[in-house]
Design an enzyme around this catalytic site. Sequence first.
Site, PDB file in Angstrom:
ATOM      1  N   ASN A  43      23.498  24.764  48.252  1.00 18.79           N
ATOM      2  CA  ASN A  43      23.827  26.179  48.439  1.00 18.79           C
ATOM      3  C   ASN A  43      25.346  26.324  48.358  1.00 18.79           C
ATOM      4  O   ASN A  43      26.081  25.346  48.480  1.00 18.79           O
ATOM      5  CB  ASN A  43      23.281  26.697  49.766  1.00 18.79           C
ATOM      6  CG  ASN A  43      23.863  25.976  50.968  1.00 18.79           C
ATOM      7  OD1 ASN A  43      24.028  24.763  50.963  1.00 18.79           O
ATOM      8  ND2 ASN A  43      24.164  26.722  52.016  1.00 18.79           N
ATOM      9  N   HIS A  44      25.820  27.553  48.170  1.00 13.92           N
ATOM     10  CA  HIS A  44      27.255  27.755  47.912  1.00 13.92           C
ATOM     11  C   HIS A  44      27.808  28.737  48.938  1.00 13.92           C
ATOM     12  O   HIS A  44      27.538  29.932  48.872  1.00 13.92           O
ATOM     13  CB  HIS A  44      27.436  28.300  46.502  1.00 13.92           C
ATOM     14  CG  HIS A  44      28.778  28.000  45.900  1.00 13.92           C
ATOM     15  ND1 HIS A  44      29.778  27.309  46.568  1.00 13.92           N
ATOM     16  CD2 HIS A  44      29.295  28.293  44.673  1.00 13.92           C
ATOM     17  CE1 HIS A  44      30.825  27.192  45.790  1.00 13.92           C
ATOM     18  NE2 HIS A  44      30.569  27.780  44.632  1.00 13.92           N
ATOM     19  N   VAL A  45      28.576  28.230  49.912  1.00 22.55           N
ATOM     20  CA  VAL A  45      29.048  29.084  50.999  1.00 22.55           C
ATOM     21  C   VAL A  45      30.567  29.193  51.091  1.00 22.55           C
ATOM     22  O   VAL A  45      31.078  30.042  51.827  1.00 22.55           O
ATOM     23  CB  VAL A  45      28.486  28.596  52.360  1.00 22.55           C
ATOM     24  CG1 VAL A  45      26.978  28.760  52.411  1.00 22.55           C
ATOM     25  CG2 VAL A  45      28.879  27.147  52.639  1.00 22.55           C
TER      26      VAL A  45
END
Length: 718
Positions: free
Chosen positions: A35-37
């Site tokens: 995921n890209h946070v």
Amino acid sequence: MAYRLLRALFRGLFRVTIDGITDQFSHQKLIITPNHVSFLDGALLALFLPIKPVFAVYSNITESWYMRWLKPYVDFVALDPTKPMAIKHLVRMVEQGRPVVIFPEGRITVTGSLMKIYDGAAFVAAKSGAAVVPIRLEGPEFTRFGRLGDVLKVRWFPKISIHVLPATTLPMPQAPRARDRRVLAGERLHAIMMAARMAIVPRETLFEALLSAQTRYGRFKPCIEDISFKEDSYQTLLKKILGVSRILQRFTAQGEHVGMLLPNATITAAAIFGATLRGRIPALLNYTSGAKGLKSAITAASLKTIITSRQFLEKGKLTHLPEQVTEANWVYLEDLKDTVTLADKLWILFHLCCPRRAMVPQQADDSALILFTSGSEGNPKGVVHSHASLLANVEQIRTIADFTPRDRFMSSLPLFHAFGLTVGLFTPLMTGSRVFLYPSPLHYRVVPELVYDRNCTVLFGTSTFLGNYARFAHPYDFARLRYVVAGAEKLADSTKQIWQDKFGIRILEGYGVTECAPVVAINVPMAAKVNTVGRILPGMESRVIPVPGIEQGGRLQLRGPNIMRGYLRVEKPGVLEQPSAENTQGEQEAGWYDTGDIVAIDEQGFCTIRGRMKRFAKLAGEMVSLESVEQLVLRISPEGQHAAATKTDSAKGEALVLFTTDSEITREKLVKAARESGVPELAVPRDIRVVKALPLLGSGKPDFVTLSKMAEDPEMSA
């Protein structure tokens, strides 16, 4: 050397931990999908993964100055969305044995939830036959390198966790066109990413989850308000919770089931959390069920005490209930205010600083609260949910919907209803959203005005309630709404149409049952299909059991983390009946729950509700849905109230009876409408009875038990 120094620096500043690594990275062909946070994500993976992967990065980013500086240290391949050959190049790299990191979202999240999943990453995985290893990054979103600074409590050096999930495969979907195969592969990867999020959800109690939300969003973040128009922050709500918990323990015992007859108000939320943190199990009573319904609930759940409010009983014209229901001891909140001592105040003050010490020892799988079924098909049953099952449903909703602290919920559905409790209280509190609690969904003029006045962005309701709000609302009242979700009953076409025409808003339909805490499926902007209730939530298994006589669909059975612990029945007071369901071989399987609903699931996973199994009639050997009969009548009389039932028939076994408030309805009109819509004439009732009003339950649903009796006894309909 540079890698070791940076790794030590990151580990010291952010206390980075990585878990789940076994042989996940030993596959010959490997794609890693995190995921890209934040902007730190790539650096974290480069430093802490036990392999040296190639990063797939968009070309507009690879041309920036800092990427040119990183090029000697990190392998990356530029992706140009305008050049299809870039994907083929990536496939070749994977086939050659190079592990590749692809961020499927393509951008940093601005909601805290998963963003749109691009199907390019899925296509690479499917085309190459590579193993897919999902990774969840937790913590970088709290740094100044994330994009959630306006909704999260940003910290300089938050703890960062890297969770490596088990590898899975993504076979190329079967579809005639290449574009369809890409889309289906993208949906499969989206499901993998959602499952990864659900896999790392911490196992907490309700009170622990509330404290985690307070830490995540800030103790002084406003979170809850009621008709007193005094908004509480997490800190002031915690103060009320501790106060209620301190008083409750004086007249209840740990593990006791405690009845609560209270309206939608902040004090009710405080009472629910306050009871659970001290090991009491609140039983939320339906104040519209009357004395008979309350007595059934008291018997089933073995209640000794009911907590209520004199002011609430007076305003709701319910003062007769304590006189008629003497099986339990009634305790009034107004009487408890004066019992607070100096010792209590000091106890509250101390535990405001260290609230976890106020909890009695509990596990996530322990019973948390008791809800009651509507009783539309018999005696109400007590549904016992654990902390884990309730919070699992909240997390399932958070996984597919992008609720954030920028949102504000209008919660008018009663909290004794599972729909109102989960989506109207727990979900906003756990997502940092603000919620306005209103005591009645029946105030069709007031609710739209409050939605407008409080700038609400999320509204849940039944089709009936939403239809009435639309009729009385000003066209601008709902201008700020971005989520309007209908559940608990089938969404009427007339309700859909008036919301679209008057407000330009698409209503999203969902489906749930009390036993599943309650949401089972829901349409969301990212995945919606007309005339369905959406896809089954992530983390749940479903199966459709064939039913003789029903060609399309079957009986829906479910298993998952949000399933109840079991039933409490009037016939067996205090005995927990754990869920089980009969499989296709006729064997009972523990852990599965049979919804009793006839459902069809299409190739994309979207569910269509055909009706209740108990609401099918067998006419001359053919199965006819009573709900389809009601929908047929609604086409020619959308403003009326209609309900279908069955009566015994010596010739056909069963015969249809239609109850309606529209005196203009005739069989001839129904036959004409049936022919126009392709409905068999067998589904057109011959026995049509006009009534002033349908018998309703407190939830607003038709009382089918009474309707069945009326069908057999014509004098009851007169």
